[in-house]
Every structure is written in C-alpha cells, then in structure tokens.
Motif scaffolding. Sequence first.
Motif, PDB file in Angstrom:
ATOM      1  N   ALA A 174     -17.351 -33.456 -39.332  1.00  0.00           N
ATOM      2  CA  ALA A 174     -15.817 -33.624 -39.626  1.00  0.00           C
ATOM      3  C   ALA A 174     -14.886 -32.711 -39.864  1.00  0.00           C
ATOM      4  CB  ALA A 174     -15.764 -34.571 -40.953  1.00  0.00           C
ATOM      5  N   GLY A 175     -13.794 -32.480 -39.210  1.00  0.00           N
ATOM      6  CA  GLY A 175     -12.859 -31.501 -39.384  1.00  0.00           C
ATOM      7  C   GLY A 175     -12.900 -30.157 -38.535  1.00  0.00           C
ATOM      8  N   VAL A 226     -13.296 -29.782 -35.066  1.00  0.00           N
ATOM      9  CA  VAL A 226     -12.149 -29.604 -34.056  1.00  0.00           C
ATOM     10  C   VAL A 226     -10.972 -29.233 -34.583  1.00  0.00           C
ATOM     11  CG1 VAL A 226     -10.890 -30.852 -32.181  1.00  0.00           C
ATOM     12  CG2 VAL A 226     -13.187 -31.205 -32.608  1.00  0.00           C
ATOM     13  N   GLU A 227     -10.425 -29.654 -35.763  1.00  0.00           N
ATOM     14  CA  GLU A 227      -9.332 -29.160 -36.321  1.00  0.00           C
ATOM     15  C   GLU A 227      -9.162 -27.952 -36.760  1.00  0.00           C
ATOM     16  OE1 GLU A 227     -11.048 -31.985 -36.927  1.00  0.00           O
ATOM     17  OE2 GLU A 227      -9.659 -33.472 -35.672  1.00  0.00           O
ATOM     18  N   ASN A 255      -5.297 -26.932 -26.763  1.00  0.00           N
ATOM     19  CA  ASN A 255      -4.557 -27.688 -28.003  1.00  0.00           C
ATOM     20  C   ASN A 255      -4.048 -26.848 -28.997  1.00  0.00           C
ATOM     21  OD1 ASN A 255      -5.370 -30.195 -27.374  1.00  0.00           O
ATOM     22  ND2 ASN A 255      -7.312 -30.308 -29.029  1.00  0.00           N
ATOM     23  N   ASN A 300      -0.731 -25.450 -27.338  1.00  0.00           N
ATOM     24  CA  ASN A 300       0.254 -26.280 -27.585  1.00  0.00           C
ATOM     25  C   ASN A 300       1.009 -26.438 -28.765  1.00  0.00           C
ATOM     26  OD1 ASN A 300       0.461 -26.958 -24.815  1.00  0.00           O
ATOM     27  ND2 ASN A 300      -1.439 -28.651 -24.981  1.00  0.00           N
ATOM     28  N   ASP A 301      -0.078 -26.493 -29.835  1.00  0.00           N
ATOM     29  CA  ASP A 301       0.526 -26.726 -31.287  1.00  0.00           C
ATOM     30  C   ASP A 301       1.477 -25.357 -31.583  1.00  0.00           C
ATOM     31  OD1 ASP A 301      -0.886 -28.763 -31.317  1.00  0.00           O
ATOM     32  OD2 ASP A 301      -2.255 -28.267 -33.073  1.00  0.00           O
ATOM     33  N   ALA A 359       4.647 -26.032 -29.928  1.00  0.00           N
ATOM     34  CA  ALA A 359       5.622 -26.855 -30.650  1.00  0.00           C
ATOM     35  C   ALA A 359       6.210 -26.313 -31.990  1.00  0.00           C
ATOM     36  CB  ALA A 359       4.605 -27.995 -30.818  1.00  0.00           C
ATOM     37  N   ASN A 360       5.161 -25.607 -32.679  1.00  0.00           N
ATOM     38  CA  ASN A 360       5.572 -25.281 -34.017  1.00  0.00           C
ATOM     39  C   ASN A 360       6.738 -24.283 -33.810  1.00  0.00           C
ATOM     40  OD1 ASN A 360       3.908 -26.102 -36.584  1.00  0.00           O
ATOM     41  ND2 ASN A 360       2.476 -26.031 -34.905  1.00  0.00           N
ATOM     42  N   MET A 379       9.943 -26.142 -32.910  1.00  0.00           N
ATOM     43  CA  MET A 379      10.433 -27.000 -34.011  1.00  0.00           C
ATOM     44  C   MET A 379      11.218 -25.925 -34.920  1.00  0.00           C
ATOM     45  SD  MET A 379      10.002 -29.922 -35.566  1.00  0.00           S
ATOM     46  CE  MET A 379      10.068 -30.669 -36.898  1.00  0.00           C
ATOM     47  N   ASP A 431     -11.036 -41.744 -42.484  1.00  0.00           N
ATOM     48  CA  ASP A 431     -10.853 -40.348 -43.148  1.00  0.00           C
ATOM     49  C   ASP A 431      -9.683 -39.746 -42.291  1.00  0.00           C
ATOM     50  OD1 ASP A 431     -12.254 -37.187 -42.475  1.00  0.00           O
ATOM     51  OD2 ASP A 431     -11.653 -37.925 -44.468  1.00  0.00           O
ATOM     52  N   MET A 442      -9.140 -36.642 -41.339  1.00  0.00           N
ATOM     53  CA  MET A 442      -9.513 -35.880 -40.449  1.00  0.00           C
ATOM     54  C   MET A 442      -9.630 -36.821 -39.076  1.00  0.00           C
ATOM     55  SD  MET A 442      -9.953 -32.818 -41.087  1.00  0.00           S
ATOM     56  CE  MET A 442     -10.233 -31.689 -42.640  1.00  0.00           C
ATOM     57  N   ASP A 479      -6.373 -37.655 -37.754  1.00  0.00           N
ATOM     58  CA  ASP A 479      -5.857 -36.480 -37.175  1.00  0.00           C
ATOM     59  C   ASP A 479      -6.464 -36.371 -35.678  1.00  0.00           C
ATOM     60  OD1 ASP A 479      -4.103 -35.783 -38.992  1.00  0.00           O
ATOM     61  OD2 ASP A 479      -5.279 -34.206 -39.693  1.00  0.00           O
ATOM     62  N   ARG A 480      -7.614 -36.499 -35.475  1.00  0.00           N
ATOM     63  CA  ARG A 480      -8.385 -36.357 -34.139  1.00  0.00           C
ATOM     64  C   ARG A 480      -8.047 -37.550 -32.998  1.00  0.00           C
ATOM     65  NH1 ARG A 480     -14.776 -34.951 -34.017  1.00  0.00           N
ATOM     66  NH2 ARG A 480     -13.877 -33.618 -35.547  1.00  0.00           N
ATOM     67  N   ARG A 516      -4.348 -37.220 -31.916  1.00  0.00           N
ATOM     68  CA  ARG A 516      -4.309 -35.903 -30.907  1.00  0.00           C
ATOM     69  C   ARG A 516      -4.605 -36.319 -29.567  1.00  0.00           C
ATOM     70  NH1 ARG A 516      -3.188 -30.433 -30.671  1.00  0.00           N
ATOM     71  NH2 ARG A 516      -4.026 -29.838 -32.639  1.00  0.00           N
ATOM     72  N   CYS A 538       4.880 -33.684 -37.583  1.00  0.00           N
ATOM     73  CA  CYS A 538       5.567 -34.454 -36.559  1.00  0.00           C
ATOM     74  C   CYS A 538       4.400 -33.925 -35.150  1.00  0.00           C
ATOM     75  CB  CYS A 538       6.621 -33.756 -35.974  1.00  0.00           C
ATOM     76  SG  CYS A 538       7.674 -33.736 -37.149  1.00  0.00           S
ATOM     77  N   VAL A 553      -0.299 -34.192 -26.459  1.00  0.00           N
ATOM     78  CA  VAL A 553       0.179 -34.127 -27.859  1.00  0.00           C
ATOM     79  C   VAL A 553       0.010 -32.692 -28.353  1.00  0.00           C
ATOM     80  CG1 VAL A 553      -0.133 -35.230 -30.123  1.00  0.00           C
ATOM     81  CG2 VAL A 553      -0.614 -36.703 -28.183  1.00  0.00           C
ATOM     82  N   SER A 554       1.326 -32.291 -29.176  1.00  0.00           N
ATOM     83  CA  SER A 554       1.112 -31.147 -29.823  1.00  0.00           C
ATOM     84  C   SER A 554       1.436 -31.407 -31.329  1.00  0.00           C
ATOM     85  CB  SER A 554       2.129 -30.020 -29.480  1.00  0.00           C
ATOM     86  OG  SER A 554       1.952 -29.635 -28.022  1.00  0.00           O
ATOM     87  N   VAL A 555       0.657 -30.837 -32.110  1.00  0.00           N
ATOM     88  CA  VAL A 555       0.872 -31.074 -33.662  1.00  0.00           C
ATOM     89  C   VAL A 555       1.857 -29.907 -34.191  1.00  0.00           C
ATOM     90  CG1 VAL A 555      -0.229 -31.592 -35.903  1.00  0.00           C
ATOM     91  CG2 VAL A 555      -1.442 -32.115 -33.668  1.00  0.00           C
ATOM     92  N   LYS A 564       2.981 -28.709 -37.942  1.00  0.00           N
ATOM     93  CA  LYS A 564       2.722 -28.925 -39.281  1.00  0.00           C
ATOM     94  C   LYS A 564       3.924 -28.563 -40.146  1.00  0.00           C
ATOM     95  CE  LYS A 564      -1.578 -30.692 -39.409  1.00  0.00           C
ATOM     96  NZ  LYS A 564      -2.036 -31.793 -40.247  1.00  0.00           N
TER      97      LYS A 564
END
Lengths: 587, 162
Positions: free
Chosen positions: A240-241, A243-244, A401, A404-405, A408-409, A412, B34, B36, B39-40, B43, B149, B158-160, B162
Amino acid sequence: MPEATYDVSNALHNINRNLATVNDNVVETSKMLDIVHGVVNNVDSNLKVVYDEIEQLARDFHDYVQKAEYQHNVSLAETRLVKIRQELETKYGYYAETRRTIVGVLQADDLEIVRKDTITNATEELMISAPGYWLAPALVALAAWINDNKELADRAVKEAIRRNDEKTSLLFALICRRADRKTASIKWVQRYLANQNEEYLDRNAVIILDAFASGLLGTDTEGVVAKQLDDWMTRLQEKAGFVEQQTIQWSDAINLKRNPLTDGFEYLRKYSKTWPKLQYIMEGAILHANILSYFENIFNQQSSHSALKEQLDDILTSLVTEFDDEELPLRRDERLNQYILNYAGDLSRARQSMQIDQTAFDIHRDFTQLLTDAAMKPEVSNVSVSTQKFAVALSRDWIANAYNDVVANNRMQIPDVIEINVENFNEVTRDGRDEADLIEKWSSIVQTEKESALAPHTINAFQKFCLIGGSVIGVVGLIACIASQVFLGIIAVVAGSGMVINHFTKKKAVQIRRQHIESQLETKFNDGAQIIRAALAEVVDFRAQFAEKDGMSQAVVDFLERVKPEQYVKKLSDSTRRIKTDKENVK
Amino acid sequence: MPKPMLKPQTQSRTDSVPSLKPSQESKQKTNQLDMMKLDRLLRKTRSKPYMDAIQHLDAGGHVCNSQQTKEIIDAIQMEFPEVELSGVLLGIVSKCYLGDDYEVHSLDATGDIIEHFRRGQPLKGGLEKARAIAILGGYEFIEVYSDCCRAVSSNGNVSVIK
C-alpha cells in the motif's frame, strides 16, 4: 576713577596668574598620569607573559596527559590484538585455510600446473576439518567440477547451498563468469537474487545487478533474472502506498534538475510582484529541456565495462578471502585495534576510520531506490551507463507519472494575470497586449497626481487683488498729485506700484513652480510609460517563451514512451545487439 | 452572473439523473477504500467514453439539457464503478470555446450543474483554483477534488496536482 580702574586691572592680573598656576598643575598631573599609564602597561605585558607561560604549561601538560593516554591505548590494543588473533585462530583457523585453498585451486586451475588428484585430496581434507563452513563443500564441488565428477559436484553444491545459499550462488555465478560459462552464471545470479530482500539490497547485489544490466554475467535467454526482477516489482507494487511513494521519489529526483533562472526579464524582475511565481514556472519549464537532454545523454552513451569487471573480481576475491558473518564481531574488534595501533593510540581517529569502513560497505537500499539513484544520481550511486538505461527503462511508468505530475504542478502555478507595479501604478495584464489601456490608466494616475500637486500653487485672493487694487491706488495717487496733494499722491502711487509689482512677482513665481511640477510629472509619465511598455513587451515574450519551453515536456513524454522496458530487461540475450537496438529506438 | 445551464430540480432529477450526492451506502463504500488505493485508482488513464462525455460539456452551447447532464454523470460513475466520488470530487473544469469572453465551464459535482463563466466571474464551490490551469495548462479538463486536482490530457493520461 583711575584708582578703580587700577584695582580691576590688578584683580584681573591676579586671576590670570592663578589660572596659569592651575594650568601648570594640570600639565603636571597629565605627566604623572602618563607615567602611571606606562607602569600599568608594563604590568599588563608582564601579566601577558605570565599567562602565555601558564598556557604553554597547560598545553605541555595536556600533551603529556594525551601522550600517556595514547601510550596506554597502544599497549592495550597490542594486548587485545594478540588475544583476538589467538581466538580467531582457535575458532576460525580452518576457515582461513579453506579460503587460502580455494584461491589456490582457482589459480592452479587457471595455470594448469597442479595434478587433479592433489586438488581433490586437499579439498576433501578441508571438508572434514571445517564442519558447518559453507565454503568447504563449495570447494569440494569446485574440485569435483575440475575433475569432471558430476555426481560429487552435485552433492557438494547441494550441501554448500544448504549451508549458505546466497553466498554459494554468488560464488558460483562469479566462478562461472570467470570460466565463461555465462548460461550457468546467469542461473546462479537468479538464485543469488532470489535470496535477496528487494527492500534491503546490499552493495554486492547492486554490483551484480549492474553487471547483469551490462551483460557481463551472460545472457538471460530464458528470462530468469527478468522474472526475478518482475517478482520484486510486483511484490513492491502490491504494498500500500508504494506506487505513490515512488511517484514522489521520482518527482523529487526530477526536480533536482531544476536550474535557477538568473538572467532575462529585467523589467518584470523589477516591476512585477508576480515575478517570483513567473521565475518559478519558467525554471519548471526549462527543466523539460534539461531532463530530455539528460535522458538522451544516458541512452546515447556507450557503456564501458572495465571498471565493472574489476568490481566483480573484487567481489569474488572478497568472497573467497574475507571473513564470514560468524567471524564479524571478532574481525571488527581486530580492525579497530589495528587502527588504534596505526594511529598511535588516537581512539577518535581509529573510530572515525571504522565508521568510514562501515558506511562504505554497509549500504542497503530497496530495489526501487536503487533504480532511482542509478537513473538520476549516477555520481552518487556509481553505476554504469548500462544500469542507468536499465533503471530508466524499468522505472519508465513511474518516471512518466512523476514527470507528468511535475509538469502539471508547474502549470498549476501559471498566473492568470501578471501584475505591473510602477510607483503607485498597480495594474494587471494577461498577455501584455493591452498597452493602450494600461498607458491610459497610467496617464490618468499621473494626471490626478499633477492636479493635486498643482492645486496649492496658485496666487491667493490678496495677490489677485493687488493688480486691481494697486492700479486704483496708483491712479488715485496721480489724481492727488495733480490736485496739489503731492505728498499723499506720491505715497499712493508708490504703494499702488508696489502692489502691482507684488502681483506680477508672485504670479511669476507660481508659474515657475507649476512649470517645474508639470515638467517633473511629464518626466515621470514618460519614464513610467517606458517601463510599462517594456514590462508589457516582456510579458508577451514571457508567455511565448514559457509556452515554447513548456511544450518541450511532450518531447520528454514521447521519449519515455519510446523506451521499451523489455529491451533492457527481458531481451538481454545479446548485449551487442541490444545496444544497437537502444539507439535505433530511442533516437 | 453565471448562467445555470441546468437548474437543480430536486424531485424530478432524483428520479432521472443519478446524483453524485452522498448516500449512506456510498459513505460506507468510500470508507472501505483506503485513501492510497483511491489515489491509485484515480491515477488510471481515463477511458474514451468518459473523455467524450466530458468534452460534451459545452456541446449544447449555452443551453444544456438534463439528458446531457445525465449522460455526463453516468459516464463519471461508469468510469469509477468501484468508488463513490461524492464528497471527494468537487467538480470538473475545462476551457470554454463558446466565444465572446467565456473562459471556462464547470460541472459542479455537488449540484450537478453545468455553468459557463465569463472572464472575471469566479467559479463556485472550490473550483476557482483550477481556472488558470484549465485555460492555460493545455489539458483537456481538470478534475477538482477536495485534496488535489487531477489534470487529464487528451490521451486520457492523468497528472496529479497536490
């Protein structure tokens, strides 16, 4: 009268004389003070000498104590070393003999100058005298292999694996590589990696992965290592978590390539409160080109394997020459005491060297951290270009990923409008194309300021009256002169003329002041307008430049899409062909 | 004033339009997931039907009928059948091509209303933060959540933020 004058003169003379006496006394006192000052200085310098001597004495004493302490440490370390070495010899003496023998066997086999029977006898004896030690059956297996005795080799290998699977696998992977048996080597590598904890890889595992990625350990035709890596990735991704966390890890690594924007946009830097935001997003946009060139550079480089081959030989050497885990506590003590002797009893230096030894070799990382470091911090992770390619390819989706974040950030933060702040002018523009509107607003501000600045600078009612009133009084005066009232007439004419002159003088002064204010404000308007125009031009440039540089992000995304992980992981069947394929696909 | 394209008609829409408002069951459903995992899940690359549905936000021009809104909300729910987005998804903002000085339009997930906004008109319900990136970011649309967003590109990536 003369007597009185004489008395005063006399008294003054007396006072003067007394003052001279006082003055003499003051001079005398000053001289005495100088003498006292000299004496004090002398005492001070004597005191300094005393202090210096005491300090020297304290230093000498400290040195003496330190020397005594160091001497004590040295003699203690000597005694300890003897005891530790005795204990090592008693407990693990046969370990050292086994290690010496395996090195000897490897060398003898290389040179082919020892009879096979001799090798067999030597190894079998060691097997009996070293119960429980993993290297002993490994040695027997090696000898059986040299003697072409498959059955014995199999049994001995099984025993070695039972005793220490990880080390046996690593040993045979490296021996097979030496013997150019790459298919066998790759299988042993897979077995070695299967024994590793993907969340806690040590330095050897990192080098082995590096060697694998470089093709030095043979060809993964059956995809056994690739499968092992896939298993690691799957297990890690199921957490859990994970990938993030990976995305954050990669985002941080990507953001490390940001460079500060130090040049350009001089007017916006100075005249826009939005500048910090603009600077930040422009740095983020320039990052795309940096990242693209960074990745292109990795994939365009040819790999050099010479350093890596040396590292592999080092692992083999340390595996067959260095001590084993059970010996570790004693060996550490031995090394510390040796350092104490080397540094003549200096405990802190000895401990420092131990710490350096420890951190240099006791580095553990999880597999994905290894990939991130390999891809983005090669100078720290000290990996080959092949591993960099391999790491980027294997982490491609996470990088994409994260990238891209990051993009995008950054986007923003793009400000919808950009402020322009010149003195009391605080307006906004979207694209810098509203020059006429903003100049008009600036003009209006300056005009208002001008009006309020000019307002106090006018002639007052009396000064205005002076012209008419003075003229009337003057005319009345003239009439009075004609009517024989000459004196009064002249006074009236003079007064009237004065009033008229006063009117014109004041009026002139006000005009000069107003002209000065007008000129000042005209300069202010022109300067401000020039700044606003320049800032607006920079806004246009900024938006265009940002769009251009931000657009580079697509090139990075396209590049990452062209990197196919399977080229670097599953099809490591032909390293030469693989490198050619990389270039064809990635360029 | 922004022009509401579809007024929330409480009774009738409850019958015909699958609302994104939270229900007791959905709350439990969300709680089970959860954060997490959520979020996954969020995505993942957006599907073509979903992308097409969102692109129709201004297909009806200034007038948007309840059928269109229903289709869009259906598409959102189809995209994430395993998750209840109420209370998490605040709305969707994208660049408006209606002309004049219309800049962006939004689907307010809490009120199920599609609105078009002119320059200078602030978006409602916490959606304003996505305005600039919707106009200048080059994304197809922006999903605005309570904690972040998600910018969706034309290929569904998709781009996250924060």
